[in-house]
Design a protein around this motif. Structure first.
Motif, PDB file in Angstrom:
ATOM      1  N   LEU A 219      47.729 -15.620  70.802  1.00 56.94           N
ATOM      2  CA  LEU A 219      47.195 -16.856  70.229  1.00 56.94           C
ATOM      3  C   LEU A 219      48.234 -17.974  70.224  1.00 56.94           C
ATOM      4  CD1 LEU A 219      45.378 -15.367  67.088  1.00 56.94           C
ATOM      5  CD2 LEU A 219      44.384 -15.895  69.330  1.00 56.94           C
ATOM      6  N   GLY A 220      47.730 -19.204  70.314  1.00 59.70           N
ATOM      7  CA  GLY A 220      48.621 -20.355  70.209  1.00 59.70           C
ATOM      8  C   GLY A 220      49.234 -20.473  68.834  1.00 59.70           C
ATOM      9  N   TRP A 221      48.438 -20.192  67.795  1.00 59.17           N
ATOM     10  CA  TRP A 221      48.961 -20.012  66.447  1.00 59.17           C
ATOM     11  C   TRP A 221      47.906 -19.358  65.570  1.00 59.17           C
ATOM     12  CZ3 TRP A 221      49.150 -25.902  66.518  1.00 59.17           C
ATOM     13  CH2 TRP A 221      48.094 -26.492  65.834  1.00 59.17           C
ATOM     14  N   LEU A 222      48.369 -18.762  64.477  1.00 61.88           N
ATOM     15  CA  LEU A 222      47.518 -18.201  63.433  1.00 61.88           C
ATOM     16  C   LEU A 222      47.770 -19.025  62.180  1.00 61.88           C
ATOM     17  CD1 LEU A 222      45.564 -15.904  62.523  1.00 61.88           C
ATOM     18  CD2 LEU A 222      47.602 -14.644  61.795  1.00 61.88           C
ATOM     19  N   GLU A 223      46.709 -19.614  61.656  1.00 54.42           N
ATOM     20  CA  GLU A 223      46.841 -20.614  60.599  1.00 54.42           C
ATOM     21  C   GLU A 223      46.411 -20.075  59.237  1.00 54.42           C
ATOM     22  OE1 GLU A 223      44.796 -24.986  59.763  1.00 54.42           O
ATOM     23  OE2 GLU A 223      45.068 -24.271  61.817  1.00 54.42           O
ATOM     24  N   ALA A 246      51.151 -20.961  61.333  1.00 55.16           N
ATOM     25  CA  ALA A 246      51.007 -22.370  60.964  1.00 55.16           C
ATOM     26  C   ALA A 246      50.507 -22.463  59.529  1.00 55.16           C
ATOM     27  CB  ALA A 246      50.034 -23.081  61.905  1.00 55.16           C
ATOM     28  N   ALA A 247      51.002 -23.442  58.788  1.00 55.95           N
ATOM     29  CA  ALA A 247      50.565 -23.663  57.409  1.00 55.95           C
ATOM     30  C   ALA A 247      51.086 -25.018  56.950  1.00 55.95           C
ATOM     31  CB  ALA A 247      51.070 -22.553  56.478  1.00 55.95           C
ATOM     32  N   GLY A 248      50.607 -25.456  55.794  1.00 57.19           N
ATOM     33  CA  GLY A 248      51.101 -26.691  55.203  1.00 57.19           C
ATOM     34  C   GLY A 248      50.028 -27.670  54.793  1.00 57.19           C
ATOM     35  N   GLU A 249      48.801 -27.498  55.285  1.00 54.07           N
ATOM     36  CA  GLU A 249      47.754 -28.467  54.951  1.00 54.07           C
ATOM     37  C   GLU A 249      47.427 -28.459  53.468  1.00 54.07           C
ATOM     38  OE1 GLU A 249      43.431 -26.790  55.741  1.00 54.07           O
ATOM     39  OE2 GLU A 249      44.768 -26.178  57.360  1.00 54.07           O
ATOM     40  N   ASN A 250      47.715 -27.345  52.784  1.00 55.69           N
ATOM     41  CA  ASN A 250      47.445 -27.256  51.358  1.00 55.69           C
ATOM     42  C   ASN A 250      48.704 -27.366  50.511  1.00 55.69           C
ATOM     43  OD1 ASN A 250      44.491 -26.907  51.035  1.00 55.69           O
ATOM     44  ND2 ASN A 250      44.846 -25.192  52.429  1.00 55.69           N
TER      45      ASN A 250
END
Length: 371
Positions: A219-223, A246-250
């Motif tokens: 995968l390109g990323w797992l969010e 990937a993370a950070g939207e919250n």
């Protein structure tokens, strides 16, 4: 020049088909806007995050109305004043954030800050990205917001990729077998241009069981595999996952976003301007990510007012990973604006007019306004 008024504008529209996430189903969608009026009559618009739950629109309206008097009457004569006003709002609400809702308050402050930038750009007659030293550049997009059977999703993904999108994203965090079947079908056509978003839907145990099953897909990323506050769990997954995380939207403050970047627990930081506290906080987070050899991908899941602010941030910081473009059927997303954004063949460019975004159309607001 001073801030004369701050007003919350809440819109709500039905969805043609329900949007399903690991944390719930939405049959209607909100748009939460803030309008700032300066003493010379200049208006500026910002957007807050009120996707889910549905009653978050009412909560955000109350929050904006509650904190707006702290900013009304403030001087606005330079870009430094915008940072000062945002900082004063954060400082003045620190105790309230502890007693009640840090998330709602940060998202309200972010919308006010965006509206101030929009107004200042209009006063100066220049795009905000230009004022902040950015560049008019291509911004790659990934597409999200399409569904169906695994075969149907794979077919849609193929068309989007052939149409110029840099990547596609699908949601997981439901039934494990159904998740794997969907990822298998879409990865066959997308490869590492497939992103998977769990929306914080797994426990540590579930994540530890699912990630080894997903590793072979490249995968390109797992969010957001885990809750936003489970940093220790994320650290354990970092050793287990072969794909980027990937993370950070919250993240709901600049300090929280920067701390996530500096922890190096994710390869892709995802600032959401409408949640983290506005343009300044998101830029700080993205720059921290780049300083720590991470990528960043701005996040926005609402109208094109917020999308334009997101593109402005990318023009200022530069070199983003592909950023989110919601392609689900929701006409108000683009109809709200008085002129279309520059989006073509899966690529966006920052708004070239004065401010952050084109002004919203009054008749669209009137048609859908509930608050």
């Amino acid at each position: 020049m001073k801030i004369q008024n701050i007003e919350f504008v809440g819109l709500r529209t039905p969805l043609p088909s329900p949007a399903v996430f690991s944390w719930g189903t939405a049959e209607e969608r909100n748009v939460g806007l803030v309008r700032v009026v300066l003493s010379d009559g200049t208006e500026g618009w910002g957007e807050t995050s009120v996707t889910f739950p549905l009653w978050s629109l009412e909560e955000r309206a109350a929050t904006v109305r509650g904190i707006a008097p702290l900013a009304v009457g403030s001087r606005l004569e330079s870009t430094d004043d915008i940072a000062r006003i945002a900082s004063e709002l954060i400082r003045s609400t620190n105790r309230l954030r502890l007693l009640w809702s840090a998330t709602g308050i940060s998202a309200a402050i972010g919308a006010i800050e965006m509206a101030l930038w929009d107004a200042w750009g209009r006063v100066q007659g220049r795009p905000v990205w230009e004022i902040l030293g950015g560049a008019d550049t291509d911004i790659p997009l990934y597409a999200v917001g399409f569904g169906g059977s695994p075969a149907e999703v794979a077919d849609t993904a193929t068309g989007l990729l052939e149409g110029g999108y840099a990547a596609v994203k699908i949601r997981a965090g439901f039934d494990p077998e159904a998740d794997v079947a969907l990822i298998d079908a879409v990865s066959a056509v997308a490869g590492d241009r497939l992103y998977v978003d769990v929306n914080m839907g797994w426990t540590r145990l579930q994540a530890s069981e699912m990630i080894p099953r997903l590793n072979p897909f490249g995968l390109g990323w797992l969010e957001e595999p885990l809750s936003r506050d489970d940093r220790e769990g994320l650290r354990a997954l970092r050793d287990l996952a072969e794909m980027p995380l990937a993370a950070g939207e919250n993240c709901y403050s600049e300090s929280e976003l920067v701390a996530l970047a500096e922890s190096r627990l994710v390869e892709v930081l995802m600032p959401d301007l409408a949640r983290v506290g506005g343009l300044g906080a998101a830029i700080a987070g993205a720059r921290a990510a780049r300083a720590n050899n991470q990528g960043y991908s701005t996040h926005h899941y609402a109208s094109d007012i917020g999308f334009a602010a997101m593109a402005t941030m990318c023009a200022v910081v530069g070199n983003p990973r592909p950023i989110l473009r919601d392609v689900s059927p929701w006409p108000i997303r683009s109809e709200l604006l008085s002129e279309p954004l520059r989006i073509e063949h899966g690529v966006a460019r920052p708004y070239a007019g004065a401010g952050l975004a084109p002004a919203p159309q009054p008749h669209i607001i009137e048609e859908h306004r509930v608050l």
